[in-house]
Design a protein around this motif. Sequence first.
Motif, PDB file in Angstrom:
ATOM      1  N   PRO A  67     -17.084  25.260   2.845  1.00  0.00           N
ATOM      2  CA  PRO A  67     -17.279  26.476   2.031  1.00  0.00           C
ATOM      3  C   PRO A  67     -16.776  27.735   2.716  1.00  0.00           C
ATOM      4  O   PRO A  67     -16.650  28.779   2.085  1.00  0.00           O
ATOM      5  N   TYR A  68     -16.454  27.631   4.013  1.00  0.00           N
ATOM      6  CA  TYR A  68     -16.007  28.798   4.760  1.00  0.00           C
ATOM      7  C   TYR A  68     -14.503  28.805   4.963  1.00  0.00           C
ATOM      8  O   TYR A  68     -13.974  29.581   5.763  1.00  0.00           O
ATOM      9  N   GLY A  69     -13.785  27.919   4.224  1.00  0.00           N
ATOM     10  CA  GLY A  69     -12.332  27.946   4.207  1.00  0.00           C
ATOM     11  C   GLY A  69     -11.647  27.177   5.305  1.00  0.00           C
ATOM     12  O   GLY A  69     -10.412  27.160   5.371  1.00  0.00           O
ATOM     13  N   LEU A  70     -12.379  26.504   6.172  1.00  0.00           N
ATOM     14  CA  LEU A  70     -11.762  25.704   7.226  1.00  0.00           C
ATOM     15  C   LEU A  70     -11.519  24.295   6.704  1.00  0.00           C
ATOM     16  O   LEU A  70     -12.374  23.717   6.016  1.00  0.00           O
ATOM     17  N   SER A  71     -10.364  23.700   7.025  1.00  0.00           N
ATOM     18  CA  SER A  71      -9.985  22.421   6.415  1.00  0.00           C
ATOM     19  C   SER A  71      -9.430  21.452   7.438  1.00  0.00           C
ATOM     20  O   SER A  71      -9.077  21.817   8.556  1.00  0.00           O
ATOM     21  N   ALA A  72      -9.348  20.203   7.015  1.00  0.00           N
ATOM     22  CA  ALA A  72      -8.739  19.124   7.800  1.00  0.00           C
ATOM     23  C   ALA A  72      -7.999  18.210   6.841  1.00  0.00           C
ATOM     24  O   ALA A  72      -8.415  18.022   5.687  1.00  0.00           O
ATOM     25  N   THR A  73      -6.893  17.644   7.312  1.00  0.00           N
ATOM     26  CA  THR A  73      -6.058  16.775   6.476  1.00  0.00           C
ATOM     27  C   THR A  73      -6.086  15.358   7.026  1.00  0.00           C
ATOM     28  O   THR A  73      -5.967  15.144   8.234  1.00  0.00           O
ATOM     29  N   SER A  74      -6.242  14.393   6.139  1.00  0.00           N
ATOM     30  CA  SER A  74      -6.296  12.985   6.540  1.00  0.00           C
ATOM     31  C   SER A  74      -4.916  12.474   6.924  1.00  0.00           C
ATOM     32  O   SER A  74      -3.899  13.158   6.724  1.00  0.00           O
ATOM     33  N   SER A  75      -4.874  11.270   7.439  1.00  0.00           N
ATOM     34  CA  SER A  75      -3.604  10.594   7.661  1.00  0.00           C
ATOM     35  C   SER A  75      -3.022  10.145   6.319  1.00  0.00           C
ATOM     36  O   SER A  75      -3.696  10.174   5.282  1.00  0.00           O
ATOM     37  N   VAL A  76      -1.775   9.706   6.336  1.00  0.00           N
ATOM     38  CA  VAL A  76      -1.069   9.325   5.110  1.00  0.00           C
ATOM     39  C   VAL A  76      -1.432   7.896   4.711  1.00  0.00           C
ATOM     40  O   VAL A  76      -1.470   6.991   5.553  1.00  0.00           O
ATOM     41  N   ALA A  77      -1.727   7.705   3.427  1.00  0.00           N
ATOM     42  CA  ALA A  77      -1.963   6.373   2.868  1.00  0.00           C
ATOM     43  C   ALA A  77      -0.860   6.091   1.865  1.00  0.00           C
ATOM     44  O   ALA A  77      -0.727   6.793   0.857  1.00  0.00           O
ATOM     45  N   LYS A  78      -0.056   5.059   2.136  1.00  0.00           N
ATOM     46  CA  LYS A  78       1.067   4.748   1.260  1.00  0.00           C
ATOM     47  C   LYS A  78       0.638   3.787   0.160  1.00  0.00           C
ATOM     48  O   LYS A  78       0.017   2.759   0.426  1.00  0.00           O
ATOM     49  N   VAL A  79       0.971   4.136  -1.074  1.00  0.00           N
ATOM     50  CA  VAL A  79       0.650   3.323  -2.245  1.00  0.00           C
ATOM     51  C   VAL A  79       1.960   2.863  -2.872  1.00  0.00           C
ATOM     52  O   VAL A  79       2.858   3.671  -3.125  1.00  0.00           O
ATOM     53  N   LEU A  80       2.057   1.546  -3.120  1.00  0.00           N
ATOM     54  CA  LEU A  80       3.237   0.981  -3.765  1.00  0.00           C
ATOM     55  C   LEU A  80       2.786   0.201  -4.987  1.00  0.00           C
ATOM     56  O   LEU A  80       2.026  -0.766  -4.874  1.00  0.00           O
ATOM     57  N   ILE A  81       3.237   0.634  -6.147  1.00  0.00           N
ATOM     58  CA  ILE A  81       2.915  -0.036  -7.409  1.00  0.00           C
ATOM     59  C   ILE A  81       4.176  -0.738  -7.894  1.00  0.00           C
ATOM     60  O   ILE A  81       5.197  -0.099  -8.161  1.00  0.00           O
ATOM     61  N   SER A  82       4.127  -2.066  -8.000  1.00  0.00           N
ATOM     62  CA  SER A  82       5.288  -2.879  -8.364  1.00  0.00           C
ATOM     63  C   SER A  82       5.211  -3.270  -9.836  1.00  0.00           C
ATOM     64  O   SER A  82       4.128  -3.514 -10.372  1.00  0.00           O
ATOM     65  N   SER A  83       6.373  -3.367 -10.458  1.00  0.00           N
ATOM     66  CA  SER A  83       6.422  -3.773 -11.871  1.00  0.00           C
ATOM     67  C   SER A  83       6.639  -5.264 -12.027  1.00  0.00           C
ATOM     68  O   SER A  83       6.813  -5.754 -13.143  1.00  0.00           O
ATOM     69  N   ALA A  84       6.639  -6.037 -10.925  1.00  0.00           N
ATOM     70  CA  ALA A  84       6.902  -7.482 -10.993  1.00  0.00           C
ATOM     71  C   ALA A  84       5.642  -8.248 -10.621  1.00  0.00           C
ATOM     72  O   ALA A  84       5.409  -8.519  -9.434  1.00  0.00           O
ATOM     73  N   PRO A  85       4.808  -8.590 -11.585  1.00  0.00           N
ATOM     74  CA  PRO A  85       3.568  -9.333 -11.274  1.00  0.00           C
ATOM     75  C   PRO A  85       3.883 -10.683 -10.633  1.00  0.00           C
ATOM     76  O   PRO A  85       4.817 -11.382 -11.038  1.00  0.00           O
ATOM     77  N   VAL A  86       3.072 -11.051  -9.635  1.00  0.00           N
ATOM     78  CA  VAL A  86       3.237 -12.343  -8.972  1.00  0.00           C
ATOM     79  C   VAL A  86       1.879 -13.012  -8.859  1.00  0.00           C
ATOM     80  O   VAL A  86       0.837 -12.348  -8.824  1.00  0.00           O
ATOM     81  N   PRO A  87       1.862 -14.331  -8.822  1.00  0.00           N
ATOM     82  CA  PRO A  87       0.588 -15.045  -8.650  1.00  0.00           C
ATOM     83  C   PRO A  87       0.103 -14.927  -7.211  1.00  0.00           C
ATOM     84  O   PRO A  87       0.864 -14.548  -6.316  1.00  0.00           O
ATOM     85  N   PRO A  88      -1.137 -15.272  -6.952  1.00  0.00           N
ATOM     86  CA  PRO A  88      -1.633 -15.273  -5.567  1.00  0.00           C
ATOM     87  C   PRO A  88      -0.970 -16.371  -4.748  1.00  0.00           C
ATOM     88  O   PRO A  88      -0.405 -17.329  -5.302  1.00  0.00           O
TER      89      PRO A  88
END
Length: 680
Positions: free
Chosen positions: A277-298
Amino acid sequence: SSTGAGLLTPNRQDDCGRLFTTAANSPYTNAPQVIYVSFVVNFTNLPTANGAYFAMFKYGLATSTTYEGRLWALTGNPAQTTNNFTALPNTFRLGVSAGVSGVSSVQPSKVFPADLALNTPYQVVLGWDPVTLDALTVWVNPISSGDPSVTSGDSYSGTTANIADDFAFRQASGLGGFLTVSNLVVATTFAEAVTNVLATNAVAPTVIFQPVGTTNFVGASVNLTALAAGQGQGSLTYQWFKGTAPYTNPNGNTNVLNIASAATTDSGSFTLVVTTPYGLSATSSVAKVLISSAPVPPQFVVQPASTNVFTGQSILLSTTVISPGNVSYTWYSNNVVVSSSQSPAAGQVDSGDTSTLELDSLQLNNSATYKVAITNDIVVNGVVSTNAVLTVHNPSTVSIAYLRSLVDTNNGYGASPSIPYQVTGTVTTFTNITTGNTASYYLQDGTAGINIFITGGSSFRPAQGDVVTFVGVLSSFTSGLELYADSADNLYPYTSYTDTGVTNALPAPIAISFDVTNNANIPNVNFTIAGSLVKLSDVYFGTNSGMVLSNTVNNTVSVTNSSGKHFNLFFSFLDQDTAGQTLPAYAYNVTGVMYGINTNFSVAVTRFADINSTVPPPVPIPLSLSHAAGVLTFNWTDASFNLQAATNVAGPYTTITGAAPGFTTNTTSGKAMFFRLSHP
């Protein structure tokens, strides 16, 4: 704490607190008034789901159990009505209660709406208000009383004036977690209490759990989570970014980002910015998300494996799978779906809808071919594993001599529990020779003898001579090589013991010498004689003559023979046939079990009649003759007897010098001769 009898020994559940004074209704709290406490708490282990209270205001003296407000730690139980939240994995929350009856006595009535992390210090402020609310309020990492807080929804219902006389901590076993507390302050105002917690608002937040990237397919649900700690814990703001652009979170201002139905455009690098609430901040590490259009079975990483087990054992068939989305599992036994309708007695304990299949108390008919079919919520058709063949065997039926051949000569002729074996033999001991509800007897078949030991075998009390069938694992103890059984033992549920109802005559005891355990003969004793019925002859009790055998402790008695050689006799105080009996000065023979292992042997006497002090009747030694081609051949069984001859049946008889069993003489002289055996 202390009593007139002396100091009390504290334990994990004892309150550790401090009175505001040495007597009730002190000037400090001589009327109901608001009291604040502040402290720093750091949990090193998670509390349980329901948790427990670990800090409290109390009324009365140190021995009082009148609680006026309690602080709880818990991980959440959605099935309950008042604390029905679900914390993130490896996090917990704090809650408060004030009531002393009903549901409030076993769970908090209000929970602070922020997940907290382990090994992280949090500043906690508690305010007890008996003036207008009769309730407890909690703040986490606050700067002012206007920061987010929660107040217990139940009211204290004590019958006395609500005057807090002390504040205490406890670490009860029901809490589950462990914690440390520091910087404790008690005050009458929020401002005075909180200054000991944080004296500045210039502290940036910290991202404790970083978001983790993921790979998934179009239409799947994607969640990114992070956890931060900072001043004004309840009013931290959370802004997710995709790349450098703010990303709108459907969940609103929260540390959990949910994408309900992912599209390829949701692929990217995500970060979370946390601001106080006092304007001080921190940024997390990067999380990469990949969404594929080719469904595959397990895909299978680890296939279920074939295995061999014994009847009564339990196993866990398992598999490891990689797959996008949610995976479902269907197990098959001989191509039949394994369902929860199967009885546990038939070996089935779960429904087969997870990556593992547990099978308990297996019997021969549980032998089958198992496999698992897997699919996910991305594709319709799944994949089937390779076959895992489960083979259930009965324990091998062996002789006791075979078991003795398995001992480790490099480990003092001992053995460690291994696979089960089945033997059948005759009980040779007259009594149970161990304590408590356990059972220890000796069993002998036509090949050798062994101790049979049962934990929890209070009902197993066979008579001497009973024929017993025993299934156990090979082990060893100071009493010697043993078969261990306990059908109630989770490690060995496949062991068993059965008194067949048949009675046999005891095996003939093996005659042993006093020096039978000389070094050269130790292997022979351990492999063949140990555990069997044996007999010592010409036994002198020496200074132990007249000794009364104890009924409270075991007795080991040293005896000798005429040559002064020593051996030990063992008497169990549990044996009511020998306890209280008086040892003689001499016995012609003593019968018992060869008791012990390696070099530590004695004869365990379990029946007092087996100490034979009666002169044995003379036993004739038979003399046998055979005649062939005019030659007589003489044979007898005891070489200590002399062969004598005479021409008249009445004698006189003369000893034939040098004659030994197998002696021959020519009969062509035609004279009548008479022969006899004589002991010198």
